[in-house]
Design an enzyme around this catalytic site. Structure first.
Site: not given
Ligand code: ATP
Length: 492
Positions: A211-212, A330
């Site tokens: 999903i990401g 962040d």
């Molecule tokens: N708990 C969650 N539930 C649903 N989707 C999630 C969840 N955590 C992360 N995601 C999805 O995964 C993506 C990536 O999350 P992640 O926290 O790893 O990275 P980010 O915040 O986009 O980047 P970074 O951590 O580098 O700042 C998010 O943008 C979101 O779409």
């Protein structure tokens, strides 16, 4: 694809750098404002004139360092005025350092800082990051936190209350759909899963369930045997060793947190070659996706207001009521996840820093981390981290929520590129309603809009002591919501 924020101390108060994005375009910032290369180089020249050795740091290809110093128009204290400063006349080395006040140099420097994320940095994320300055700094595996040192300072006393969650300032009745705990969420308990269970739940980390992707690793949607859906965050293997610190920091912090506006950690695996976090799954995408119109219906004004309140509550909890004070570091729209009922939850504590139990100590000295466009200029300038750095990022987020714009819009002209600056100029010209996201297409009471922007500018004040604390921000948002509801009731 992450970038490294390069900072360099010079004299009392500044650091400098610049960065380039993945498309090879260089970006230069002064005090959070995108400037052209010529102005940037002039700034560097000023610093060199002040006795700082930056030639190696920036590399001779970056700037031709024999330009006159002449630049104007950087936001000054309170974010309310634009500072006109022509340093041309003082461009010889001694002259410059003597005629520029420390405040001006600070302002200058803060920017250069942001800037600064210079040189080395392939800034923009791949897949999920568009052509904007949504860019994470210092998630570079080679850039591990410096040893944290604590330095007392007189400003910004941090209350270290051991109290638990505060009663919401319920001045406005909350709609039941938003404020009752959904049974699914309230029943979330810690999970004890082993690697094979996680592997099964993610169909062996299948791309179909991805999903990401973020700086830490890849995120999957996982279906457990008991029917529960969770998010699984798996550290990238190539970053494994260097992410050790970040991983354990995220685990320690998340494990202690229990608040409806913060993504809950349910379990983790730290075994062999794997670092995996299992968190609450938040099904409705990120706030940024909603603002971009990628998630169907455009978020209306009331929802934006409530999302802002949710985020303020989540951050207040981290700052004041968690077992130990936590500074998120962040706060940004892609770290705000939304539920089906549009409740916001703050995610991604990979950067978070524990505050300190000793109340006499008011900030932590630490290497600057965060995301370009959201970074507190005072934190960048001094490396001193306090909860007010989150307040600054929240101010930028609030502007984003109101305008729909990213903090830095690379495709806009130089004067319109930095949302804070653009919004502030328009606000001062009295065109405040025009600042609202055009996708919203709804008439909102002007007074309410003005109050919202006022609050955003206060939060994003360049000087920390001018910013409210997060609890006050939440209270102000509640009061604005009350005004908004009254104004809509009058119309009906
Ligand atoms: N708990 C969650 N539930 C649903 N989707 C999630 C969840 N955590 C992360 N995601 C999805 O995964 C993506 C990536 O999350 P992640 O926290 O790893 O990275 P980010 O915040 O986009 O980047 P970074 O951590 O580098 O700042 C998010 O943008 C979101 O779409």
């Amino acid at each position: 694809s992450e970038i490294v924020l390069q900072t360099k101390d010079c004299g009392n108060n500044w650091v400098a750098s610049s960065y380039s994005n993945n498309h090879g375009e260089e970006l230069f910032y002064i005090n959070g404002n995108v400037v052209n290369k010529v102005d940037f180089c002039k700034a560097i020249q000023l610093y060199i004139a002040k006795g700082c050795d930056l030639k190696d740091y920036f590399g001779s290809n970056n700037c031709v360092l024999d330009l006159d110093v002449s630049f104007v128009d950087f936001p000054s204290k309170g974010g309310r005025k634009l500072l006109q400063k022509d340093l041309n006349k003082n461009s010889t080395s001694q002259g410059v350092s003597e005629t520029v006040s420390s405040n001006q140099v600070g302002i200058f420097a803060g920017g250069a800082l942001l800037v600064c994320c210079a040189v080395v940095c392939p800034c923009f994320y791949g897949k999920r990051r568009k052509a904007t300055a949504h860019t994470v700094l210092t998630k570079d595996p080679n850039s591990i936190d410096l040893a944290t040192s604590f330095e007392p300072s007189v400003s910004d006393k941090i209350p270290a209350s051991p109290l638990r969650v505060p009663a919401s300032p319920l001045r406005v009745p909350a709609s039941p759909s938003r404020f009752s705990m959904s049974p699914k969420l309230s029943s979330l308990q810690p999970l004890h899963l082993n690697l094979s269970q996680v592997s099964k739940a993610t169909r062996n980390f299948s791309e179909a369930l991805q999903i990401g992707e973020g700086g830490f690793g890849t995120v999957y949607r996982a279906n457990l045997d008991n029917g529960l859906v969770v998010a699984v965050k798996r550290a990238k293997r190539e970053h494994f060793e260097s992410l050790r610190t970040e991983f354990s920091s995220e685990v320690e912090l998340l494990a202690k947190i229990d608040h409806r506006n913060l993504v809950k950690l349910l379990g983790y695996i730290d075994k062999g070659n794997e670092r995996i976090l299992i968190t609450e799954y938040v099904p409705n995408g990120t706030l940024r996706e909603h603002l971009d119109g990628l998630r169907g219906k455009i978020v209306d004004f009331n929802q934006r207001l409530e999302i802002a309140i949710d985020v303020a509550h989540g951050l207040t909890y981290l700052h004041l009521y968690a077992e130990k004070q936590i500074i998120h570091r962040d706060v940004k729209s892609s770290n705000i996840l939304l539920t089906e009922s549009m409740r916001a939850k703050v995610a991604d504590f990979g950067f978070a820093k524990l505050g300190h139990a000793n109340t006499d100590q008011t900030h932590i000295s630490t290497k600057v981390k965060g995301t370009v466009g959201y970074l507190d200029p005072e934190y960048m300038k001094t490396n001193h981290l306090t909860p007010k750095s989150d307040v600054y990022s929240f101010g930028i987020l609030l502007l984003e929520i109101l305008s729909g714009r990213r903090p830095v819009e690379l495709k806009k002209s130089a004067e319109e590129r930095v949302t804070l600056r653009w919004a502030f100029r328009r606000y001062n010209e009295g065109s405040v309603v025009e600042l609202l996201d055009p996708l919203m297409q709804e008439a909102v009471n002007t007074e309410v809009v003005v109050k919202m922007f006022d609050l955003a500018f206060n939060c994003a004040a360049p000087v920390r002591s001018d910013r409210p604390d997060m609890k006050t921000v939440g209270e102000q948002l509640w009061a604005i919501r009350a005004d908004y509801l009254k104004s809509t009731a009058r119309r009906e």
